[in-house]
Design a protein around this motif. Structure first.
Motif, PDB file in Angstrom:
ATOM      1  N   VAL B   6       3.850 -15.860   0.398  1.00 37.98           N
ATOM      2  CA  VAL B   6       4.280 -15.532  -0.961  1.00 37.98           C
ATOM      3  C   VAL B   6       3.005 -15.251  -1.761  1.00 37.98           C
ATOM      4  O   VAL B   6       2.208 -16.156  -1.994  1.00 37.98           O
ATOM      5  CB  VAL B   6       5.065 -16.697  -1.609  1.00 37.98           C
ATOM      6  N   LYS B   8       1.838 -14.095  -5.230  1.00 34.92           N
ATOM      7  CA  LYS B   8       2.396 -13.917  -6.586  1.00 34.92           C
ATOM      8  C   LYS B   8       1.341 -13.369  -7.543  1.00 34.92           C
ATOM      9  O   LYS B   8       0.248 -13.915  -7.654  1.00 34.92           O
ATOM     10  CB  LYS B   8       2.898 -15.284  -7.067  1.00 34.92           C
ATOM     11  N   MET B  20       2.790  -0.898  -9.329  1.00 35.15           N
ATOM     12  CA  MET B  20       3.820  -0.595  -8.329  1.00 35.15           C
ATOM     13  C   MET B  20       3.495   0.691  -7.584  1.00 35.15           C
ATOM     14  O   MET B  20       3.684   0.772  -6.366  1.00 35.15           O
ATOM     15  CB  MET B  20       5.192  -0.522  -9.000  1.00 35.15           C
ATOM     16  N   LEU B  41       7.737  -5.704  -2.051  1.00 32.80           N
ATOM     17  CA  LEU B  41       7.323  -6.054  -3.410  1.00 32.80           C
ATOM     18  C   LEU B  41       8.553  -6.409  -4.236  1.00 32.80           C
ATOM     19  O   LEU B  41       9.538  -5.653  -4.256  1.00 32.80           O
ATOM     20  CB  LEU B  41       6.583  -4.878  -4.061  1.00 32.80           C
ATOM     21  N   TYR B  42       8.480  -7.550  -4.912  1.00 29.65           N
ATOM     22  CA  TYR B  42       9.612  -8.077  -5.673  1.00 29.65           C
ATOM     23  C   TYR B  42       9.205  -8.355  -7.117  1.00 29.65           C
ATOM     24  O   TYR B  42       8.084  -8.801  -7.377  1.00 29.65           O
ATOM     25  CB  TYR B  42      10.110  -9.377  -5.027  1.00 29.65           C
ATOM     26  N   GLN B  43      10.149  -8.119  -8.044  1.00 35.90           N
ATOM     27  CA  GLN B  43       9.896  -8.338  -9.471  1.00 35.90           C
ATOM     28  C   GLN B  43      10.768  -9.481  -9.987  1.00 35.90           C
ATOM     29  O   GLN B  43      11.973  -9.525  -9.707  1.00 35.90           O
ATOM     30  CB  GLN B  43      10.225  -7.052 -10.231  1.00 35.90           C
ATOM     31  N   GLU B  44      10.162 -10.380 -10.740  1.00 34.28           N
ATOM     32  CA  GLU B  44      10.912 -11.514 -11.289  1.00 34.28           C
ATOM     33  C   GLU B  44      11.912 -11.016 -12.334  1.00 34.28           C
ATOM     34  O   GLU B  44      11.597 -10.140 -13.137  1.00 34.28           O
ATOM     35  CB  GLU B  44       9.925 -12.523 -11.906  1.00 34.28           C
ATOM     36  N   LEU B  45      13.123 -11.581 -12.331  1.00 35.40           N
ATOM     37  CA  LEU B  45      14.187 -11.042 -13.180  1.00 35.40           C
ATOM     38  C   LEU B  45      13.869 -11.166 -14.668  1.00 35.40           C
ATOM     39  O   LEU B  45      14.161 -10.279 -15.448  1.00 35.40           O
ATOM     40  CB  LEU B  45      15.521 -11.750 -12.894  1.00 35.40           C
ATOM     41  N   ILE B  50       5.656 -10.412 -13.432  1.00 40.51           N
ATOM     42  CA  ILE B  50       5.464 -11.156 -12.179  1.00 40.51           C
ATOM     43  C   ILE B  50       5.946 -10.283 -11.027  1.00 40.51           C
ATOM     44  O   ILE B  50       7.144 -10.030 -10.870  1.00 40.51           O
ATOM     45  CB  ILE B  50       6.187 -12.519 -12.189  1.00 40.51           C
ATOM     46  N   THR B  52       5.616  -9.974  -6.956  1.00 41.74           N
ATOM     47  CA  THR B  52       5.257 -10.831  -5.827  1.00 41.74           C
ATOM     48  C   THR B  52       5.529 -10.108  -4.521  1.00 41.74           C
ATOM     49  O   THR B  52       6.562  -9.455  -4.375  1.00 41.74           O
ATOM     50  CB  THR B  52       6.076 -12.141  -5.916  1.00 41.74           C
ATOM     51  N   LEU B  54       6.495 -10.586  -0.801  1.00 40.56           N
ATOM     52  CA  LEU B  54       7.070 -11.538   0.156  1.00 40.56           C
ATOM     53  C   LEU B  54       6.870 -10.957   1.551  1.00 40.56           C
ATOM     54  O   LEU B  54       7.258  -9.821   1.822  1.00 40.56           O
ATOM     55  CB  LEU B  54       8.555 -11.758  -0.123  1.00 40.56           C
ATOM     56  N   GLU B  88      -1.928 -15.559  -6.547  1.00 37.11           N
ATOM     57  CA  GLU B  88      -1.687 -16.910  -6.009  1.00 37.11           C
ATOM     58  C   GLU B  88      -1.031 -16.743  -4.631  1.00 37.11           C
ATOM     59  O   GLU B  88       0.086 -16.231  -4.544  1.00 37.11           O
ATOM     60  CB  GLU B  88      -0.750 -17.623  -7.005  1.00 37.11           C
TER      61      GLU B  88
END
Lengths: 96, 96
Positions: B6, B8, B20, B41-45, B50, B52, B54, B88
């Motif tokens: 992970v 972040k 992005m 690649l993931y975006q915090e809702l 943020i 991250t 995964l 992180e």
């Protein structure tokens, strides 16, 4: 689109085994939920007190149902007793 | 046993799209690596800054090869320019 959750816990050094024992039931029951794609407990390689739940849910509604489930509402507060600080929860949608 | 990562990132608010765009090549090239099981690649809702990554790798050796790959060594330092603070990175093994 599925939803990914990273719930990161910093567990008190002398409570790691108890934390994992208590998590076992939460993991087993969560995996039985209809909208659950993944639900597992992971330990950081260099910091054994970092115990993180990596989750994937069919959609946001499935995650909400999980947060309202009896097993979550019973076990989550008990797990909090073993933490150095509050669980850090990030909820993600896929971008790439 | 596979390895989960992970990574972040807290991206500067006005640099999210550029971050992005630059990530696209890193994701595509990483997914081609032999030991790569997942890389997204993931975006915090609730916190769009943020972003991250995964990841899942076949083993620790596959992760080490990734960190030594040309695409990682070229793109990772460029991505760092867009961050509020250092990435992180947590590396996990499955416990439950």
């Amino acid at each position: 689109m599925t939803i990914r959750v990273v719930a990161k816990n910093q567990v008190k050094p002398d409570k790691i085994q108890e934390y994992m024992d208590l998590c076992k039931n939460l993991v087993e029951e969560s995996l039985k939920e209809e909208g659950c794609i993944e639900y597992g407990l992971y330990q950081e390689l260099e910091n054994p007190g970092i115990l993180t739940i990596l989750e994937e849910w069919k959609d946001k509604n499935s995650l909400d149902e999980h947060l309202n489930s009896n097993h979550f509402k019973e076990i989550f507060p008990l797990l909090s007793e073993y933490l150095e600080k509050e669980t850090e929860i990030d909820i993600y949608k896929k971008k790439l």
